[in-house]
Design an enzyme around this catalytic site. Sequence first.
Site, short mmCIF file in Angstrom:
data_model
loop_
_atom_site.label_atom_id
_atom_site.label_comp_id
_atom_site.label_asym_id
_atom_site.label_seq_id
_atom_site.Cartn_x
_atom_site.Cartn_y
_atom_site.Cartn_z
CB SER A 275 122.02 28.68 35.17
OG SER A 275 120.75 29.27 35.11
CG HIS B 162 117.88 25.32 36.54
ND1 HIS B 162 117.84 25.50 35.17
CD2 HIS B 162 118.63 26.35 37.03
CE1 HIS B 162 118.53 26.57 34.84
NE2 HIS B 162 119.03 27.10 35.95
#
Length: 255
Positions: A96, A230
Site C-alpha cells: 500500500s 486490500h
Amino acid sequence: MVDVDEPGGPWLRRFLPRPDAGLRLICVPHGGGGAAAFLGWAELLPPDVELLAVQYPGREDRIADPMPRDMDELVAALTDAVAAVADRPYALFGHSMGATVAYEVAQEARRRGLRGPVHLVASAREAPHDEKGGDVHRGDDDDLYAELMRLGATDPAVLADPGLRALILAYVRADYRLIETYRPRPLPPLDCPVTVFLGDRDPDLTPAEAAGWRHATRARTRVEIFPGDHFYLVPRRHAVLAALRRVLAAAPRAR
C-alpha cells in the site's frame, strides 16, 4: 527514542538475523502499519535471504519519535538506513503506502549513486504516476475510523479503548496526510524488475491499474493476483511468501 546499535539504526528490524545471507529483503509497511506487520515472514524465506522490516516513527517501539512531515523527509531518512545495509544486494517489498515509499527510496538511492534494489515488489498500490491522492486525512476521527474499517486494516476491538484509539488514529492520520499530499516528480524509470501483488477484491486497485507499474521501470513487470481484499496478504501469508520466494529465486546474491 529508540536507539538500535546496528546498521539501519531505528528504521530497520531484524526478526531473524542471517549475517551470511547473500540477499536482503527490505519490507516497507502500509500507512498506519509498522514492522510488526512482517512478523513471521522471515521464517518462510530461504536461509540465504535476510528480512529487514521498516519501522516508521511514531508507533510501536518508536512511539516517542516524531513522524515525518512529508514523503521527502521520510524517504531521505529511510534511504540513509538502506544505504547502511546496502553492502550486499537487496530487494524492496512495499505494501500500500509502503509500495510508494519503496519506489521513492529506489529513486533516491539512484540519485545518490548508491546501490539500487535488484527487484521491487509493489503490493496493493497504483504506480506513482497514477497516484490518486485523497482527503481522508482532513476528516474527523469517525471518518478515519470508517476508512480503516472499509479496508479491513484494523480489528475494531483494538480501537474500542479511547486512549488507544486516539494514539492509533494520530499516526494513521499522519500517514494518510503524507501519502495523500504526495506528488511524484517526473523521474526516469527504474532499472530493476517490478512485480505487483494485489487482491482480486481490492476496493482501491484493479488489475489494469496495477499493470501501470510497467511505466515505472525499464525492466520486466509482472502482476500477480491473490484472493482477497486490500489486506489479502494477511490471510494469504503463505501464498504471498511462496510467490516472494519465486521472485527472489532469480535475484542476484552476494558471493
